[in-house]
Design a protein around this motif. Structure first.
Motif, PDB file in Angstrom:
ATOM      1  N   LYS A 168       0.822  -1.215   0.000  1.00  0.00           N
ATOM      2  CA  LYS A 168       0.000   0.000   0.000  1.00  0.00           C
ATOM      3  C   LYS A 168       0.856   1.265   0.000  1.00  0.00           C
ATOM      4  O   LYS A 168       0.342   2.358  -0.214  1.00  0.00           O
ATOM      5  CB  LYS A 168      -0.925   0.012   1.217  1.00  0.00           C
ATOM      6  N   VAL A 169       2.151   1.095   0.281  1.00  0.00           N
ATOM      7  CA  VAL A 169       3.074   2.222   0.352  1.00  0.00           C
ATOM      8  C   VAL A 169       3.765   2.385  -0.992  1.00  0.00           C
ATOM      9  O   VAL A 169       4.257   1.397  -1.556  1.00  0.00           O
ATOM     10  CB  VAL A 169       4.134   1.983   1.452  1.00  0.00           C
ATOM     11  N   PRO A 170       3.811   3.589  -1.569  1.00  0.00           N
ATOM     12  CA  PRO A 170       4.549   3.774  -2.826  1.00  0.00           C
ATOM     13  C   PRO A 170       5.968   3.232  -2.707  1.00  0.00           C
ATOM     14  O   PRO A 170       6.611   3.377  -1.668  1.00  0.00           O
ATOM     15  CB  PRO A 170       4.536   5.293  -3.015  1.00  0.00           C
ATOM     16  N   GLN A 171       6.445   2.612  -3.761  1.00  0.00           N
ATOM     17  CA  GLN A 171       7.743   1.939  -3.694  1.00  0.00           C
ATOM     18  C   GLN A 171       8.867   2.870  -3.267  1.00  0.00           C
ATOM     19  O   GLN A 171       9.750   2.484  -2.500  1.00  0.00           O
ATOM     20  CB  GLN A 171       8.072   1.307  -5.058  1.00  0.00           C
ATOM     21  N   SER A 172       8.829   4.119  -3.718  1.00  0.00           N
ATOM     22  CA  SER A 172       9.904   5.056  -3.375  1.00  0.00           C
ATOM     23  C   SER A 172       9.885   5.438  -1.901  1.00  0.00           C
ATOM     24  O   SER A 172      10.872   5.986  -1.388  1.00  0.00           O
ATOM     25  CB  SER A 172       9.788   6.318  -4.236  1.00  0.00           C
ATOM     26  N   LYS A 173       8.764   5.177  -1.210  1.00  0.00           N
ATOM     27  CA  LYS A 173       8.639   5.542   0.198  1.00  0.00           C
ATOM     28  C   LYS A 173       8.835   4.347   1.127  1.00  0.00           C
ATOM     29  O   LYS A 173       8.894   4.511   2.352  1.00  0.00           O
ATOM     30  CB  LYS A 173       7.261   6.161   0.464  1.00  0.00           C
ATOM     31  N   GLN A 174       8.931   3.150   0.585  1.00  0.00           N
ATOM     32  CA  GLN A 174       8.988   1.958   1.424  1.00  0.00           C
ATOM     33  C   GLN A 174      10.267   1.888   2.258  1.00  0.00           C
ATOM     34  O   GLN A 174      10.218   1.661   3.470  1.00  0.00           O
ATOM     35  CB  GLN A 174       8.859   0.697   0.560  1.00  0.00           C
ATOM     36  N   LYS A 175      11.400   2.085   1.633  1.00  0.00           N
ATOM     37  CA  LYS A 175      12.664   1.982   2.356  1.00  0.00           C
ATOM     38  C   LYS A 175      12.791   3.031   3.454  1.00  0.00           C
ATOM     39  O   LYS A 175      13.127   2.691   4.600  1.00  0.00           O
ATOM     40  CB  LYS A 175      13.842   2.058   1.381  1.00  0.00           C
ATOM     41  N   PRO A 176      12.534   4.334   3.164  1.00  0.00           N
ATOM     42  CA  PRO A 176      12.627   5.309   4.254  1.00  0.00           C
ATOM     43  C   PRO A 176      11.627   5.051   5.373  1.00  0.00           C
ATOM     44  O   PRO A 176      11.940   5.271   6.541  1.00  0.00           O
ATOM     45  CB  PRO A 176      12.373   6.656   3.570  1.00  0.00           C
ATOM     46  N   LEU A 177      10.429   4.563   5.054  1.00  0.00           N
ATOM     47  CA  LEU A 177       9.454   4.265   6.102  1.00  0.00           C
ATOM     48  C   LEU A 177       9.959   3.154   7.011  1.00  0.00           C
ATOM     49  O   LEU A 177       9.851   3.250   8.243  1.00  0.00           O
ATOM     50  CB  LEU A 177       8.109   3.879   5.475  1.00  0.00           C
ATOM     51  N   ILE A 178      10.517   2.108   6.430  1.00  0.00           N
ATOM     52  CA  ILE A 178      11.052   1.010   7.250  1.00  0.00           C
ATOM     53  C   ILE A 178      12.197   1.512   8.123  1.00  0.00           C
ATOM     54  O   ILE A 178      12.330   1.123   9.292  1.00  0.00           O
ATOM     55  CB  ILE A 178      11.494  -0.155   6.341  1.00  0.00           C
ATOM     56  N   GLN A 179      13.022   2.400   7.587  1.00  0.00           N
ATOM     57  CA  GLN A 179      14.112   2.970   8.380  1.00  0.00           C
ATOM     58  C   GLN A 179      13.553   3.764   9.568  1.00  0.00           C
ATOM     59  O   GLN A 179      14.060   3.654  10.691  1.00  0.00           O
ATOM     60  CB  GLN A 179      14.991   3.873   7.511  1.00  0.00           C
ATOM     61  N   ILE A 180      12.522   4.560   9.327  1.00  0.00           N
ATOM     62  CA  ILE A 180      11.911   5.346  10.400  1.00  0.00           C
ATOM     63  C   ILE A 180      11.366   4.431  11.489  1.00  0.00           C
ATOM     64  O   ILE A 180      11.586   4.645  12.684  1.00  0.00           O
ATOM     65  CB  ILE A 180      10.783   6.224   9.833  1.00  0.00           C
ATOM     66  N   LEU A 181      10.667   3.392  11.083  1.00  0.00           N
ATOM     67  CA  LEU A 181      10.092   2.457  12.049  1.00  0.00           C
ATOM     68  C   LEU A 181      11.180   1.734  12.840  1.00  0.00           C
ATOM     69  O   LEU A 181      11.035   1.495  14.044  1.00  0.00           O
ATOM     70  CB  LEU A 181       9.198   1.451  11.330  1.00  0.00           C
ATOM     71  N   SER A 182      12.273   1.393  12.179  1.00  0.00           N
ATOM     72  CA  SER A 182      13.346   0.660  12.861  1.00  0.00           C
ATOM     73  C   SER A 182      14.002   1.485  13.956  1.00  0.00           C
ATOM     74  O   SER A 182      14.593   0.929  14.889  1.00  0.00           O
ATOM     75  CB  SER A 182      14.405   0.200  11.847  1.00  0.00           C
ATOM     76  N   LEU A 183      13.893   2.816  13.871  1.00  0.00           N
ATOM     77  CA  LEU A 183      14.477   3.691  14.886  1.00  0.00           C
ATOM     78  C   LEU A 183      13.582   3.841  16.110  1.00  0.00           C
ATOM     79  O   LEU A 183      13.968   4.529  17.061  1.00  0.00           O
ATOM     80  CB  LEU A 183      14.757   5.068  14.275  1.00  0.00           C
ATOM     81  N   ASP A 184      12.393   3.211  16.096  1.00  0.00           N
ATOM     82  CA  ASP A 184      11.450   3.224  17.209  1.00  0.00           C
ATOM     83  C   ASP A 184      10.913   4.631  17.469  1.00  0.00           C
ATOM     84  O   ASP A 184      11.460   5.387  18.276  1.00  0.00           O
ATOM     85  CB  ASP A 184      12.098   2.670  18.486  1.00  0.00           C
ATOM     86  N   PRO A 185       9.818   5.006  16.792  1.00  0.00           N
ATOM     87  CA  PRO A 185       9.269   6.360  16.951  1.00  0.00           C
ATOM     88  C   PRO A 185       8.660   6.629  18.319  1.00  0.00           C
ATOM     89  O   PRO A 185       8.385   7.781  18.645  1.00  0.00           O
ATOM     90  CB  PRO A 185       8.176   6.414  15.864  1.00  0.00           C
TER      91      PRO A 185
END
Length: 226
Positions: A168-185
């Motif tokens: 559901k996430v645009p492909q260009s946004k998938q990697k940065p989103l996973i990085q953000i989540l991995s940092l524990d918001p």
């Protein structure tokens, strides 16, 4: 009197979820100048630098009064330290400083120069007061001490993102989103494994929970239209 020269366009429309520091790879944003500063001559030569300093305003954190101490989330939210020993947004002057990577400078026929960057930790629409080139020999100090803010970039959560939700996430946004989540918001002092958190990103509402060292994405929904 200082006036903003530009503002940022980013995928963050809420403070929750924004990385606590700048420099996150693949997180793209744009700097747009206000009409008075749209002269291309003002950025001549800037393309010769790889990184920039942004001086900006914590526009959503302005208060009438200030406190000499604050409670950093990294210290559990209960320990107070001096405001000038932190990067808290609640300061006498709500000024932020971020180091970002310069990827391109495009000339728009209506808006003048548009600066494309990576690694910005700024809310969409944040006013920018100044842009300065990052000078490696003067600005880099690998031996510097970081007090309680010292962190290892490898200390990340494992992210479980079901394929049907990731799609559901645009492909260009998938990697940065996973990085953000991995940092524990989450705030550092919130550790409830049953609690569902959510934040807007790139026009989507992302919901997740964290159990031990793993973050589980629960929902990806269309966000509110601007």
């Amino acid at each position: 009197m200082m006036r903003p020269v530009a503002y940022i366009k980013s995928d963050f429309t809420s403070k929750f979820g924004i990385p606590r520091q700048s420099g996150l790879t693949d997180l793209e944003a744009e700097i747009h100048f206000y009409p008075e500063y749209q002269n291309p001559e003002a950025v001549r030569g800037l393309e010769e630098y790889s990184h920039l300093w942004l001086i900006w305003e914590f526009s959503r954190s302005i208060r009438k009064e200030w406190s000499p101490t604050v409670r950093p989330p990294k210290l559990g939210g209960n320990t107070r330290v001096g405001v000038f020993a932190t990067r808290s947004p609640f300061r006498p002057n709500p000024i932020g400083l971020s180091s970002v990577q310069l990827t391109d400078i495009a000339l728009d026929p209506h808006e003048g120069p548009v600066i494309h960057i990576q690694g910005a930790d700024l809310l969409d629409g944040t006013p920018i007061y100044d842009i300065k080139p990052y000078i490696p020999y003067a600005d880099s100090h690998p031996e510097a001490r970081g007090s309680f803010a010292t962190a290892h970039r490898d200390d990340h959560l494992q992210v479980q993102f079901p394929p049907e939700l990731l799609n559901k996430v645009p492909q260009s946004k998938q990697k940065p989103l996973i990085q953000i989540l991995s940092l524990d918001p989450r705030p550092a002092y919130q550790q409830d494994p049953e609690r569902i958190y959510g934040f807007p990103f790139a026009g989507l509402e992302i919901k997740f929970r964290v159990e031990e060292e793993t973050l589980y994405v629960c929902e990806v929904n269309e966000g509110e239209k601007k």
